[in-house]
Design a protein around this motif. Structure first.
Motif, PDB file in Angstrom:
ATOM      1  N   ASN A 628      46.469  72.029 153.576  1.00  0.00           N
ATOM      2  CA  ASN A 628      45.485  72.352 152.531  1.00  0.00           C
ATOM      3  C   ASN A 628      45.911  73.574 151.730  1.00  0.00           C
ATOM      4  O   ASN A 628      45.797  73.608 150.500  1.00  0.00           O
ATOM      5  N   ARG A 629      46.387  74.612 152.430  1.00  0.00           N
ATOM      6  CA  ARG A 629      46.847  75.805 151.731  1.00  0.00           C
ATOM      7  C   ARG A 629      48.070  75.497 150.876  1.00  0.00           C
ATOM      8  O   ARG A 629      48.215  76.017 149.774  1.00  0.00           O
ATOM      9  N   ALA A 630      48.945  74.652 151.398  1.00  0.00           N
ATOM     10  CA  ALA A 630      50.134  74.285 150.629  1.00  0.00           C
ATOM     11  C   ALA A 630      49.765  73.471 149.394  1.00  0.00           C
ATOM     12  O   ALA A 630      50.393  73.602 148.341  1.00  0.00           O
ATOM     13  N   ILE A 631      48.738  72.630 149.510  1.00  0.00           N
ATOM     14  CA  ILE A 631      48.284  71.843 148.355  1.00  0.00           C
ATOM     15  C   ILE A 631      47.785  72.769 147.251  1.00  0.00           C
ATOM     16  O   ILE A 631      48.072  72.565 146.064  1.00  0.00           O
ATOM     17  N   SER A 632      47.047  73.800 147.631  1.00  0.00           N
ATOM     18  CA  SER A 632      46.510  74.717 146.621  1.00  0.00           C
ATOM     19  C   SER A 632      47.606  75.476 145.890  1.00  0.00           C
ATOM     20  O   SER A 632      47.405  75.944 144.772  1.00  0.00           O
TER      21      SER A 632
END
Length: 1208
Positions: A628-632
């Motif tokens: 999720n953090r990488a997607i952001s």
């Protein structure tokens, strides 16, 4: 030529001032600042020598740099210079030895002017000599002479840096046993030599500080902890004492070596390293605050107060070796050692100041005798060990055979200390190295054992050289001597000559600072005037250090997470929380990418990727967060790597079917984005090793890899094929390759359907929606398993393939619709549409209300249901007046009122400092017990803290409120205490167990107490008579659950059995042994005298008394995870499991009269309702059967309240 002095280094405050926490700028004299490397010889421009260790400035000034208003004051001991050694360990295990002198030195004028510092200010500075040779004496003597020469009023005949450069460049490292080197610093003659290698390893320290600070028993305990490779933390108020004690204990374990992290003097800002999961030996100044550290299992050695504390027992050295070791040490120490108090007031108050140490009674011969005592101990301790080396080439040691031989010879059972030592890295390293091998393949222990057996002097093993060493004299250079005979004097330690480039950079930095002050008109700490001044290389180096630090921490936390025991909770562990924080708080993505990289490296090192049930949940949640953090951040590399590692990590269900982490990432929207798969495909094409293959075949092979991941994630077949087809068309592959890829997808589908069976949505059984099993009504058919009992793996596969794919709205649809012909749809608490629940008979619809109660910031660890009788005084006797009280790892207790929909949280009680483990209440009070060893009592109505009950020496595991303002508590210290809340005192310790108490029951009517836990014994006491009634022995592993009703006690244990005991007779009446895992909960149904047991195998068993004894009347398998809670009422039964599945059983009143005999009563319990299970992992559940409510506490900090309103 090898040199004995590698570097002379000066550390202190540089032009770039930063506080310990990294904030740039000068903040005043009350702050501590990071030290910098100011000067060195050889200079940094010298290409023949590697640079000093980058951590050197931080290590030589471990507290940081402090500014002072005054310098040296002969009347103020706090201003005296301090001399101390430190030892650094490099990545290959080699050691660097440093002698340091720290003192107050005037701050440079240009720094004072640039930062607007008060004039005539002083700051801490440290000069150091760095060497690869453990010659502490010559390092200290040379450094002290340089320091005295610098500040001598008579001055020196040459510039100080000329003297330093001559000494560092020209003093050679003497050949062991053959040479003695003489050199001079001005008029002081110094010598250095190394003993021959044929004897004991060279030690240039005294063992006196160690034996003076610790008595014999504590010295042996520390020695044992080092041998067993525990996490060891030394505390003292002197830097030198920490280093000397650490080095001494490392030499006492010779011929073995300390194989783990070794930091004799830990810098203050590195205090978090103490929570590292791997063995270490560290020294920390006693003035450093360690509040907030877990310290579980850490052996804390306080050298000032002669004490050793640890939460884990250190197994003692067995007899007769212990008596030998203790006796020999006592003979040596008395009367050769002066008292500890005299040492504190005399020796070491001088040792770190000037002048040098005074003469001591202890000498080198005492050091040698002490080392020989420990060597003889090893020789006796490991007698005959060579006979158990099965293969001399690989040094495979047969531990079990050695232990059996020792047990026979000593006529004693195998001691745990020996077994742990033989499994240590130090012992294995000794076998691999063959320490002291001679031409006959004998080691130093072999030769010592032979000498002792022959009655010879053990010292004869170590040959001594009779030849006198050759004298080598280093001549004094005349360079720099003033022809006029002038002397060089200094009022501060001089700086070395800087290059033009260094000088220009220094001026630029200080000018930037000065301009920033002029612009702002005042000092602004939030400003970062140096940020723009860093070169790209410096920025890259700074970021690289930060990345390395995070990755090292992640690696240790990851390995420790995998080593958690079966009774530990990964989701509430320190390791999980820290990894999660590193991932979530890192804006640059270093934490997320580092965590994924850590897993990948672990796989490459040979890890088999199998996880336990709870580890599986923890890793899944961490990977979700990282993705999720990488997607952001659009960090496609981290997403791709996480996808790949998730396909390899798995667990197995009860049917030995693997369930992969990858399948649980389907909720992330990134998998439905075509651009991700296109980028992943391009990466695979670039990385392909078969560049010479046909292009179409290469494209097809990489698309097959993509298809495998899509299938592993569980993407709908139509969605997956759309994206595969789009990528294939853009790469212009032919029809044959299309057919191959399509066939591959179909093949995966067929394999799954072949094992799991095909289920369409229309024909889907109610079991996949976690509704009652149609087989559960047949109480006598124990072999026929309902569909819910087929294992946790089948549930997710059935749900994956039960989607209606006949109408596909969009390849990027994020909404999953669960529909059936003529069926209504409702929405669950997590927002996922689901089928409306039906009754078990299907005759009528029943409403289910599941609410998520949010408020805790950590895992729920305790949950208590308040009965209607308890809340009558507070809100009246209403039908919906039952409260739930929860405790968490966030150290808080919260009271919830389910009748207040939307605002259920009634109060938050704060006061604990660690995890809350137990809760109880009565009409007016709430009582909680915690890992902080305290019990807190609150007023239920005003929520004010009434009392804090302190007296336990371990975490509190159980609390119980009694009549008459009394409270009963049990703890991991093995005690059960009764308290009077009115006086805030412990009335009595009513029970004592030999280990931690995990469960407790008390009958207030007759005054009988039952407690059990890790000592595998159920203890019974008559409190009113102040006597112990029985010790109920029979279980072989920890007792997890206990229930006492009348004359009957039921216990459940990790040995997979439950036992029924008679209180009056103290005998075991029955053993219930039909579970395939630890029995976590037991319950007694008083109406029909039946027993219900729940286990980690997910099985719920109903037992009833028969004429011939007790038998299993009914098995229920609707839960797929460990049964955590069973609560039985007269007509209702509430069940909760670790996978967040709940169930409510009912025994209709009208059926009671139709029972033909006692043999059919337990079979009357029928599954009445169960809500849809959500993805969560829980550890505590409470039931309110009066209102048909069940509440579960999740490891994600959420409470799930199920209100099963049933109209009878």
């Amino acid at each position: 030529m090898a040199r004995i002095f590698e570097y002379f280094v000066v550390c202190g405050i540089g032009p770039e001032i930063r506080s310990i926490d990294g904030t740039k700028g000068y903040h005043g004299p009350g702050w501590m600042y990071l030290p910098s490397l100011l000067d060195q010889y050889p200079p940094s421009t010298h290409t023949l020598y590697p640079p000093p260790p980058p951590q050197l400035p931080t290590c030589v000034l471990p507290a940081g740099v402090e500014f002072h208003s005054s310098g040296f004051d002969p009347n103020d001991p706090s201003t005296f210079p301090r001399s101390y050694p430190i030892v650094l360990t490099e990545g290959d295990g080699s050691k660097i030895y440093v002698s340091c002198i720290s003192f107050r030195d005037p701050v440079c004028e240009d720094i004072v002017e640039a930062y607007r510092i008060q004039g005539n200010s002083y700051a801490d500075k440290c000069i150091c000599l760095v060497s690869r040779s453990p010659s502490f004496s010559v390092l200290r003597s040379a450094l002290e002479e340089l320091f005295v020469l610098c500040f001598s009023p008579t001055g020196s005949s040459k510039p100080l840096w000329d003297i330093i450069s001559h000494m560092v460049s020209n003093v050679p490292l003497p050949t062991p046993g053959k040479e003695r080197v003489l050199f001079a610093i001005e008029n002081c003659l110094l010598s250095v030599e190394a003993p021959p290698n044929c004897g004991l390893p060279h030690v240039d320290i005294s063992f006196q500080p160690l034996v003076q600070c610790l008595d014999v028993d504590n010295l042996i305990r520390l020695f044992t902890a080092v041998l067993l490779e525990r996490r060891i933390l030394l505390r003292a108020n002197k830097y030198s004492l920490l280093t000397l004690a650490s080095e001494a204990i490392c030499h006492l374990i010779y011929p073995f070596r300390w194989q783990h992290v070794y930091i004799p003097l830990l810098f203050y800002s590195g205090v978090d390293y103490i929570d590292a999961p791997t063995p270490y030996m560290m020294g920390l100044h006693s003035g450093v605050d360690m509040t907030g550290l877990t310290m579980d299992g850490v052996v804390v050695v306080d050298l000032e107060y002669n004490s050793i504390t640890t939460s884990e027992e250190i197994p003692p050295i067995p007899e007769p070796e212990l008596s030998f070791l203790r006796g020999e040490i006592m003979k040596l120490l008395h009367p050769n050692v002066i008292g500890i108090d005299e040492m504190k007031a005399g020796i070491y108050s001088v040792s770190e100041h000037f002048p040098k140490l005074r003469a001591k009674q202890w000498g080198e011969d005492h050091d040698l005798q002490l080392r020989m005592i420990f060597l003889k101990f090893f020789a006796t301790f490991l007698t005959g060990y060579r006979n158990f080396l099965e293969n001399s080439a690989t040094q495979v040691f047969n531990t079990q055979a050695f232990l059996k031989k020792r047990s026979r010879s000593t006529n004693q059972p195998s001691e745990p200390m020996i077994a742990q030592f033989l499994d240590s890295h130090g012992f294995l390293d000794y076998l691999e190295r063959g320490v002291g091998f001679d031409e006959n393949n004998n080691t130093v222990l072999d030769k010592l054992q032979d000498a002792i057996g022959r009655g010879q002097n053990p010292m004869s093993v170590f040959l001594s050289s009779s030849t006198e060493p050759e004298i080598l004299t280093v001549s004094d250079s005349a360079v720099g001597i003033s022809e006029s005979g002038a002397k060089y004097t200094y009022n501060r330690f001089p700086s070395n000559i800087r290059t033009e480039e260094q000088e220009e950079k220094r001026k630029q930095i200080l000018a930037t600072i000065s301009n920033a002050f002029e612009y702002s008109g005042r000092h602004t700490p939030s400003k970062d005037p140096l940020a723009d001044n860093l070169s790209p290389l410096e920025r890259a180096a700074e970021r690289e250090l930060m990345v390395l630090d995070i990755k090292v921490k992640l690696q240790g936390l990851w390995l420790r997470l995998l080593k958690l025991g079966s009774t530990d909770d990964p989701l509430s562990s320190f390791e999980y929380g820290t990894i999660l924080a590193l991932i979530e708080s890192d804006a640059e993505g270093i934490g997320g990418s580092g965590f994924v990289e850590c897993i990948r490296e672990h796989m490459h090192s040979g890890w088999h990727c199998q996880l336990t049930e709870e580890q599986f949940i923890a890793v899944k949640e961490l990977l979700k967060t990282a993705i999720n953090r990488a997607i952001s951040r659009s960090d496609w590399v981290t997403i791709r790597d996480a996808l790949e590692v998730s396909s390899d990590m798995y667990k197995k269900d009860n049917n030995n079917v693997p369930d992969y982490v990858q399948r649980h990432l389907i909720s992330l929207s990134i998998w439905e984005e075509l651009r991700f798969w296109e980028g992943y495909f391009d990466y695979l094409m670039e990385q392909s090793s078969n560049k010479s293959a046909n292009y179409a075949s290469l494209v097809t092979a990489q698309l097959v890899v993509l298809a495998s991941h899509m299938a592993g994630l569980g993407l709908p077949d139509n969605d997956a094929w759309y994206m595969i087809e789009t990528i294939a068309e853009r790469n212009s592959i032919g029809s044959k390759q299309f057919i191959k890829i399509r066939g591959f997808l179909s093949h995966i589908q067929q394999l799954r359907n072949g094992y799991w069976g095909f289920t369409s949505m229309k024909a889907q059984s109610v079991s996949s929606l976690a509704l009652p099993s149609p087989h559960s009504k047949n109480a006598k058919d124990e072999d026929q398993q309902p569909t819910e009992g087929t294992g946790v793996g089948r549930n997710w596969v059935q749900s994956m393939f039960s989607r209606n794919t006949t109408s596909r709205s969009s390849s990027f649809s994020r909404v999953r619709r669960w529909t059936s012909d003529g069926g209504n749809s409702v929405t669950s608490e997590n927002g996922t549409p689901r089928k409306q629940d039906l009754s078990s008979g299907g005759q009528k619809k029943l409403q289910t209300n599941v609410r998520m109660l949010r408020g805790h910031n950590g895992a729920i660890t305790a949950l208590h249901c308040v009965t209607k009788r308890e809340v009558w005084d507070l809100v009246g006797d209403r039908e919906d007046a039952g409260f739930f009280i929860s405790g968490s790892t966030d150290c808080s207790v919260k009271i919830w009122d389910p009748s207040l929909r939307g605002s259920e949280l009634r109060a938050t009680l704060k006061g604990h400092t660690r995890t809350v483990r137990a809760i109880s209440s009565d009409r007016g009070k709430v009582v909680s017990g915690s890992d902080d060893k305290s019990v807190l009592v609150w007023d239920k109505q005003t929520t004010q803290l009434l009392e804090e009950l302190k007296g336990h020496d371990g975490p509190v595991s159980c609390v119980r409120t009694l009549s008459g303002e009394r409270v009963l508590t049990a703890s991991h210290d093995g005690t059960v205490k009764m308290w009077d809340v009115r006086t805030d005192r412990c009335v009595a310790t009513v029970g004592r167990c030999s280990s931690a108490v995990l469960c407790m029951e008390y009958d207030d009517n007759v005054g009988i107490l039952a407690a059990a836990g890790r000592d595998v014994v159920a203890n019974m006491w008559d409190i009113r008579a102040s006597r112990q009634m029985h010790k109920l022995s029979g279980h072989t592993q920890w007792i997890r659950s206990l229930r006492m009703v009348g004359d009957t006690v039921i216990t459940g244990s990790d040995d997979w059995t439950a036992r029924i005991w008679s209180v009056s007779r103290g005998t075991c009446d029955a053993v219930l042994a039909c579970h395939a895992g630890p029995v976590l909960c037991v319950e007694y149904s008083s109406l029909d005298r039946g027993i219900i047991t729940g286990s980690t195998d997910g099985l719920l068993r109903f037992w009833e008394n028969d004429d011939g004894g007790i038998r299993s009347a009914k098995n229920v398998t609707i839960h797929n995870a460990a049964i955590l809670s069973i609560n039985a009422g007269e007509h209702w039964l509430g069940i909760g499991a670790a996978d967040n599945s709940l169930s409510l059983f009912h025994r209709p009143q009208e059926r009671l009269g139709s029972f033909s005999g006692p043999g059919s009563k337990m079979a009357g319990w029928q599954l009445y309702r169960t809500p849809q299970k959500t993805v969560a992992m829980v550890r505590c559940i409470a039931s309110d059967l009066e209102r048909k409510r069940i509440c579960s506490g999740g490891r994600n900090g959420l409470l799930r309240l199920w209100d099963a309103t049933i109209n009878i």
